[in-house]
Design a protein around this motif. Structure first.
Motif, PDB file in Angstrom:
ATOM      1  N   ALA A 101       0.829  -1.208   0.000  1.00 40.13           N
ATOM      2  CA  ALA A 101       0.000   0.000   0.000  1.00 40.13           C
ATOM      3  C   ALA A 101       0.864   1.259   0.000  1.00 40.13           C
ATOM      4  CB  ALA A 101      -0.927  -0.004   1.211  1.00 40.13           C
ATOM      5  N   ASP A 102       1.935   1.253   0.782  1.00 39.47           N
ATOM      6  CA  ASP A 102       2.858   2.387   0.844  1.00 39.47           C
ATOM      7  C   ASP A 102       3.433   2.692  -0.539  1.00 39.47           C
ATOM      8  OD1 ASP A 102       5.653   3.562   1.077  1.00 39.47           O
ATOM      9  OD2 ASP A 102       5.038   3.721   3.163  1.00 39.47           O
ATOM     10  N   THR A 103       3.931   1.655  -1.212  1.00 40.44           N
ATOM     11  CA  THR A 103       4.541   1.827  -2.529  1.00 40.44           C
ATOM     12  C   THR A 103       3.525   2.308  -3.554  1.00 40.44           C
ATOM     13  OG1 THR A 103       6.086   0.041  -2.024  1.00 40.44           O
ATOM     14  CG2 THR A 103       5.886   0.672  -4.324  1.00 40.44           C
ATOM     15  N   LEU A 104       2.336   1.706  -3.553  1.00 43.15           N
ATOM     16  CA  LEU A 104       1.309   2.091  -4.520  1.00 43.15           C
ATOM     17  C   LEU A 104       0.830   3.522  -4.289  1.00 43.15           C
ATOM     18  CD1 LEU A 104      -0.836  -1.184  -4.731  1.00 43.15           C
ATOM     19  CD2 LEU A 104       0.850  -0.328  -6.381  1.00 43.15           C
ATOM     20  N   PHE A 105       0.661   3.897  -3.027  1.00 43.19           N
ATOM     21  CA  PHE A 105       0.182   5.253  -2.720  1.00 43.19           C
ATOM     22  C   PHE A 105       1.187   6.308  -3.183  1.00 43.19           C
ATOM     23  CE2 PHE A 105      -0.122   8.884   0.260  1.00 43.19           C
ATOM     24  CZ  PHE A 105      -1.388   9.324  -0.093  1.00 43.19           C
ATOM     25  N   ILE A 106       2.465   6.093  -2.875  1.00 40.61           N
ATOM     26  CA  ILE A 106       3.491   7.062  -3.303  1.00 40.61           C
ATOM     27  C   ILE A 106       3.605   7.068  -4.824  1.00 40.61           C
ATOM     28  CG2 ILE A 106       5.971   7.554  -3.269  1.00 40.61           C
ATOM     29  CD1 ILE A 106       5.989   6.702  -0.328  1.00 40.61           C
ATOM     30  N   GLY A 107       3.435   5.901  -5.449  1.00 41.05           N
ATOM     31  CA  GLY A 107       3.465   5.835  -6.909  1.00 41.05           C
ATOM     32  C   GLY A 107       2.333   6.634  -7.538  1.00 41.05           C
ATOM     33  N   ILE A 108       1.144   6.538  -6.946  1.00 41.70           N
ATOM     34  CA  ILE A 108      -0.019   7.273  -7.470  1.00 41.70           C
ATOM     35  C   ILE A 108       0.120   8.770  -7.231  1.00 41.70           C
ATOM     36  CG2 ILE A 108      -2.507   7.642  -7.138  1.00 41.70           C
ATOM     37  CD1 ILE A 108      -2.674   4.574  -6.557  1.00 41.70           C
ATOM     38  N   MET A 109       0.538   9.136  -6.026  1.00 42.73           N
ATOM     39  CA  MET A 109       0.647  10.562  -5.673  1.00 42.73           C
ATOM     40  C   MET A 109       1.878  11.225  -6.279  1.00 42.73           C
ATOM     41  SD  MET A 109      -2.043  11.171  -3.886  1.00 42.73           S
ATOM     42  CE  MET A 109      -1.746  12.707  -3.014  1.00 42.73           C
ATOM     43  N   PRO A 154      12.978   3.780  -3.493  1.00 40.18           N
ATOM     44  CA  PRO A 154      13.026   2.382  -3.035  1.00 40.18           C
ATOM     45  C   PRO A 154      12.077   1.499  -3.845  1.00 40.18           C
ATOM     46  CG  PRO A 154      11.836   3.747  -1.459  1.00 40.18           C
ATOM     47  CD  PRO A 154      12.386   4.676  -2.491  1.00 40.18           C
ATOM     48  N   SER A 155      12.494   0.273  -4.073  1.00 40.37           N
ATOM     49  CA  SER A 155      11.646  -0.668  -4.801  1.00 40.37           C
ATOM     50  C   SER A 155      10.525  -1.162  -3.887  1.00 40.37           C
ATOM     51  CB  SER A 155      12.471  -1.857  -5.282  1.00 40.37           C
ATOM     52  OG  SER A 155      12.920  -2.616  -4.169  1.00 40.37           O
ATOM     53  N   MET A 156       9.519  -1.772  -4.505  1.00 35.96           N
ATOM     54  CA  MET A 156       8.428  -2.330  -3.717  1.00 35.96           C
ATOM     55  C   MET A 156       8.952  -3.436  -2.797  1.00 35.96           C
ATOM     56  SD  MET A 156       4.782  -4.077  -4.816  1.00 35.96           S
ATOM     57  CE  MET A 156       4.011  -2.568  -5.358  1.00 35.96           C
TER      58      MET A 156
END
Length: 197
Positions: A101-109, A154-156
């Motif tokens: 969730a952390d990675t996806l959220f930062i990717g979207i934002m 950072p990678s997922m």
């Protein structure tokens, strides 16, 4: 006794805990890096959110562990080691979900917006210290900002691994206490025969 229902319960409970903690992580990341709130407001809301999230995390671990213990057949009991293993596995799954969730959220934002937001918070801290005539930490703030800007995204896998470790440690420490509270010995029933046969 560990059977299919145990593993199903681990997956279900891990998904519940992971979803709640992932939402908490997203709120924290938004407050820190993406919100337009000033540092004072962010600090207040972040602290409040962290306390509520910690309380919910503990409450859910206790509740899910009690439910798992109650679902176990009383003749087998629910040993301390099984209770602790259950808590650790639920925490592991939650950590994986939070990392994703952390990675996806930062990717979207937007990762660049995340870095800009975090550097902005550092600048706010620098201004706060400067208003108190504390200039000795100015170089530290500059170093932190430079390190953030220079760091690779950072990678997922690394984010998931970091959250996995955090949740295993936290869940494990709490689990040492919770497992002791929910474990129980096997209930052995002895059929009594009538003495007057």
């Amino acid at each position: 006794m560990i059977g299919k229902d145990f593993w199903y319960d681990v997956l279900r409970s891990g998904a519940i805990l992971g979803s709640v903690m992932a939402l908490s992580r997203i709120v924290e990341m938004y407050l820190l890096a993406y919100s337009g709130l000033n540092m004072g407001s962010v600090s207040m809301w972040f602290l409040l959110e962290w306390v509520v999230a910690a309380a919910i995390f503990i409450w859910l671990l206790v509740r899910l562990s009690k439910r798992r213990a109650a679902a176990t057949d009383s003749k087998y009991g629910y040993s301390y080691s099984v209770a602790l293993a259950y808590i650790l596995m639920v925490s592991m799954l939650a950590g994986v979900m939070v990392g994703v969730a952390d990675t996806l959220f930062i990717g979207i934002m937007g990762y660049d917006a995340y870095i800009d937001g975090m550097v902005g918070r550092i600048d706010e801290m620098r201004a706060l210290y400067a208003s108190m005539n504390i200039n000795s930490v100015d170089a530290d703030f500059n170093e932190m900002a430079s390190a953030l800007r220079a760091a690779e995204r950072p990678s997922m896998v690394s984010t998931v691994f970091s959250m996995f470790n955090t949740y295993v440690l936290t869940g494990g420490l709490l689990g040492l206490i919770i497992a002791g509270a929910v474990c129980r010995k096997p209930q052995v029933t002895i059929d009594k025969q009538d003495d007057n046969e």
